[in-house]
Design an enzyme around this catalytic site. Structure first.
Site, PDB file in Angstrom:
ATOM      1  N   ASP A 187       0.856  -1.191   0.000  1.00  0.00           N
ATOM      2  CA  ASP A 187       0.000   0.000   0.000  1.00  0.00           C
ATOM      3  C   ASP A 187       0.889   1.238   0.000  1.00  0.00           C
ATOM      4  O   ASP A 187       1.387   1.673   1.037  1.00  0.00           O
ATOM      5  CB  ASP A 187      -0.921   0.001   1.219  1.00  0.00           C
ATOM      6  N   HIS A 192       0.369   7.830   4.107  1.00  0.00           N
ATOM      7  CA  HIS A 192       0.975   7.134   5.241  1.00  0.00           C
ATOM      8  C   HIS A 192       2.470   7.415   5.391  1.00  0.00           C
ATOM      9  O   HIS A 192       3.114   6.811   6.258  1.00  0.00           O
ATOM     10  CB  HIS A 192       0.744   5.631   5.097  1.00  0.00           C
ATOM     11  N   ILE A 207      -0.815   9.135   8.690  1.00  0.00           N
ATOM     12  CA  ILE A 207      -1.558   8.221   9.544  1.00  0.00           C
ATOM     13  C   ILE A 207      -1.172   6.773   9.243  1.00  0.00           C
ATOM     14  O   ILE A 207      -0.636   6.468   8.173  1.00  0.00           O
ATOM     15  CB  ILE A 207      -3.083   8.402   9.391  1.00  0.00           C
ATOM     16  N   GLY A 210      -5.194   1.681   7.939  1.00  0.00           N
ATOM     17  CA  GLY A 210      -6.248   1.010   8.676  1.00  0.00           C
ATOM     18  C   GLY A 210      -6.055  -0.499   8.698  1.00  0.00           C
ATOM     19  O   GLY A 210      -6.317  -1.160   9.707  1.00  0.00           O
TER      20      GLY A 210
END
Length: 284
Positions: A187, A192, A207, A210
């Site tokens: 990803d 991120h 962040i 998830g």
């Protein structure tokens, strides 16, 4: 309309061959924070090739299936990525994932629901190898501003939290560099890693993925309640309700029941802000 529901649901499934080996498994586990302490026998099951087993949430990164971004390029779907949220994730395991594998991953838009102010796409991926089905993975994607087209509202994923203290509570630290390591499993979203991109997206800093929190939570449940036996997991579902920043601490609360564990995850440093909700692990 950006989402042509009939066209999206009628589109032919797309298939691709995916392969993985012990290096992919070890990298994924390290990205979840495995290996601390480095010589702990329980952690070596995640990091040492001679003892390796596969956490079922590896299915979310295995190979090059359609995935979330790929699913948004399916026929009938034209949406602004800035309006997209990964709302939930579920996996059903048909048998344990092997350490080394080659499989065919088949993906499609399985459902489109009308939530009024948003549309929800269910992107389904099924993986099978020469011995048969391995897993089925459903990603629920919220597309803000695309509801109101008169479609089915879809099922509610809400699960009442037990009205009692949790049976187990554990805390897991998210390392400062953890998102940088986890993204090597596939990803590459700059949200991120790139502070400037994160600010443009409305966040003070990058962040955590998830799905990294998703994997960390499953590892905590397996290690705490299933004796580290990954093969006991039958299914795992969650709803993403908040973000996690690298450097924070996850508080993972677990309620045990017959054949299942109900879980909630919060961010300790932000007054237990919700992170994962309606989280269920079904097991043998």
């Amino acid at each position: 309309m950006p989402i042509d529901v009939a066209k999206a649901l009628a589109a032919e499934p797309r298939s691709t061959e995916i392969v993985w080996d012990h290096k992919d498994i070890q990298l994924y586990h390290l990205g979840l924070g495995a290996g601390v302490p480095a010589t702990d026998p329980d952690e070596l099951r995640y990091t040492l090739e001679s003892r390796l087993h596969v956490l079922p949430s590896f299915a979310t990164v295995a190979g090059a299936g359609m995935g979330v971004v790929g699913g948004l390029s399916a026929p009938g779907i034209e949406v602004d990525l800035a309006a997209v949220l990964h709302g939930g994730q579920g996996i059903v395991l048909h048998r344990p994932i092997p350490v080394r594998g080659k499989a065919v991953s088949t993906s499609k838009v399985a459902a489109v629901y009308d939530k009024g102010k948003a549309a929800v796409l269910v992107l389904r991926t099924e993986a099978a190898d020469a011995d048969g089905p391995l897993w089925t993975s459903d990603a629920q994607i919220f597309v803000r501003g695309e509801g109101g087209f008169g479609g089915e509202r879809g099922p509610s994923a809400r699960a009442e939290q037990p009205d009692r203290a949790p049976d187990h509570t554990v805390e897991r630290e998210v390392r400062e560099e953890q998102a940088l390591l986890y993204r090597l499993s596939g990803d590459w979203n700059p949200l991120h890693a790139d502070p400037e991109f994160a600010r443009l997206a409305g966040f003070e800093r990058p962040i955590l993925h998830g799905l990294c929190t998703y994997g960390m939570t499953l590892k905590a449940v397996v290690d705490t309640l299933l004796g580290g036996e990954v093969a006991r997991v039958r299914s795992y579902t969650t709803r993403f309700t908040g973000v996690v920043f690298p450097g924070e601490t996850l508080r993972i609360r677990m309620w045990s029941g017959p054949g299942r564990v109900q879980v909630s995850v919060t961010a300790v440093e932000r007054d237990d802000a919700p992170v994962l909700s309606d989280t269920l692990v079904a097991h043998d």
